[in-house]
Design an enzyme around this catalytic site. Structure first.
Site, mmCIF file in Angstrom:
data_model
loop_
_atom_site.group_PDB
_atom_site.id
_atom_site.type_symbol
_atom_site.label_atom_id
_atom_site.label_comp_id
_atom_site.label_asym_id
_atom_site.label_seq_id
_atom_site.Cartn_x
_atom_site.Cartn_y
_atom_site.Cartn_z
ATOM 1 N N ASP A 26 0.854 -1.165 0.000
ATOM 2 C CA ASP A 26 0.000 0.000 0.000
ATOM 3 C C ASP A 26 0.903 1.232 0.000
ATOM 4 O O ASP A 26 2.081 1.157 0.381
ATOM 5 C CB ASP A 26 -0.901 -0.010 1.238
ATOM 6 C CG ASP A 26 -1.885 1.133 1.246
ATOM 7 O OD1 ASP A 26 -2.557 1.352 0.226
ATOM 8 O OD2 ASP A 26 -1.973 1.828 2.282
ATOM 9 N N ASP A 28 -0.314 5.123 0.697
ATOM 10 C CA ASP A 28 -0.640 6.091 1.737
ATOM 11 C C ASP A 28 -0.564 5.438 3.116
ATOM 12 O O ASP A 28 -1.272 4.474 3.392
ATOM 13 C CB ASP A 28 -2.048 6.653 1.527
ATOM 14 C CG ASP A 28 -2.159 7.502 0.276
ATOM 15 O OD1 ASP A 28 -1.409 8.488 0.188
ATOM 16 O OD2 ASP A 28 -2.983 7.183 -0.596
ATOM 17 N N ASP A 226 -1.290 -0.591 6.126
ATOM 18 C CA ASP A 226 -1.474 0.091 7.410
ATOM 19 C C ASP A 226 -2.917 0.072 7.876
ATOM 20 O O ASP A 226 -3.223 0.600 8.948
ATOM 21 C CB ASP A 226 -1.013 1.557 7.300
ATOM 22 C CG ASP A 226 -1.948 2.375 6.407
ATOM 23 O OD1 ASP A 226 -2.217 1.934 5.269
ATOM 24 O OD2 ASP A 226 -2.403 3.441 6.845
#
Length: 343
Positions: A26, A28, A226
């Protein structure tokens, strides 16, 4: 597919960049936040790549094109090409193309990433709900400056029965100044106005996993993210292992409350976790030990004793919380135990 309920974070004698052939990263909250590289990301990814791991960047953010994302990564010191980037815009464009005629007109509520992905699939992006022969509406993150009138444009078409698609439904997105509203918040605006439900392509749903596998050819992938509700759940749905890093949305409290679909295989502080093995979490009396910490459930709360690497303490707490919760969500008081880790 029957999936085993995970109650203990896994250990690994081999470093993760050697144990897995491809990292599905990922962006961001993992690689960057607000456009700036997260601490240790650049050097950790360089070392993983030099060690033979293929790096693929998988994002639910549909705003930018793969070319733009790759250029940004390269500016940060992370060499990448457009082929290394997979976006939810690409996943939703494929989903739409399978349900409409070639060359069909699609109303775009979002940014350039959606327009490029639609053209790649032979579809025609348009700006007005009044276009003759409109076949679909697609909504993706358009940045903080997206005009409110675009939501009305989507609503006009959807209320006339035009099929509605969304790149993703992340309610929030990490930004330089904090956590801001994501595409999911914008989707809620249109849902309230229309009473309709979109078809969604992005993580954690199967269209995004399919797009990623098709574009990377990964045989033993590791999802790195995250967020529990997109990255980790997406890995769960795809039947692959995952690494949660604590540099973005998810925190220790959310991790301890995680239901089985939100429990990562591994937990680490940041992307340096790709370059190391992962410590074992072992049963110890009525609790669990990791490194210098021991965690257990007692009297309606989680207890943590010992000292050492705070992430080891969190791993031990995960084992105690997830074991107590079984196939549900842990309801034990974890505040004091988490305070001891500082996470």
């Amino acid at each position: 597919m029957t999936r085993r309920i995970r109650t203990i974070p896994a250990g690994s004698e081999r470093s993760l960049h050697e144990a897995y052939d491809t990292a599905l990263l990922d962006l961001d909250g993992v690689v960057y936040a607000g456009g700036e590289a997260i601490a240790h990301a650049v050097e950790s990814l360089a070392a993983a790549r030099d060690g033979g791991m293929h790096l693929a960047y998988v994002t639910n953010n549909a705003l930018r094109t793969p070319d733009a994302v790759a250029a940004h990564l390269s500016e940060l010191g992370i060499p990448a090409g457009a082929d290394d980037v997979i976006t939810s815009a690409q996943a939703v464009a494929r989903l739409i193309s399978e349900q409409v005629e070639p060359g069909a007109k699609v109303l775009v509520i979002g940014g350039e990433g959606l327009r490029v992905a639609l053209r790649e699939r032979g579809l025609e992006p348009v700006e007005s709900a009044d276009e003759e022969g409109l076949a679909a509406v697609v909504q993706g993150y358009g940045g903080p400056e997206l005009p409110w009138g675009r939501f009305a444009e989507a609503s006009f078409a959807i209320r006339r029965g035009v099929p509605w698609f969304a790149s993703n439904t992340d309610l929030t997105i990490p930004q330089a100044r904090g956590i801001g509203p994501g595409n999911g918040a914008a989707v809620e605006v249109v849902r309230i106005a229309t009473g309709a439900e979109p078809q969604v392509a992005g993580k954690p749903l199967p269209p995004m996993h399919r797009e990623t596998v098709l574009r990377t050819g990964a045989r033993r992938p590791l999802v790195v993210g995250d967020r529990l509700d997109t990255d980790i759940e997406g890995a769960f749905n795809g039947g692959v292992d995952s690494l949660l890093v604590l540099t973005g949305i998810a925190d220790g409290a959310q991790l301890l409350r995680a239901e089985p679909r939100h429990r990562p295989t591994y937990v680490d502080r940041d992307l340096r976790g790709l370059l190391t093995g992962q410590p074992d979490v072992e049963a110890a009396g009525d609790g669990f030990r990791c490194g210098g910490w021991t965690a257990a459930a007692a009297d309606g709360a989680l207890r943590l004793d010992g000292a050492g690497d705070p992430v080891d303490g969190l791993r031990a707490l995960c084992a105690a919380a997830w074991t107590a919760a079984g196939d549900g969500s842990c309801t034990l008081d974890a505040a004091a135990a988490l305070d001891r880790t500082g996470l």
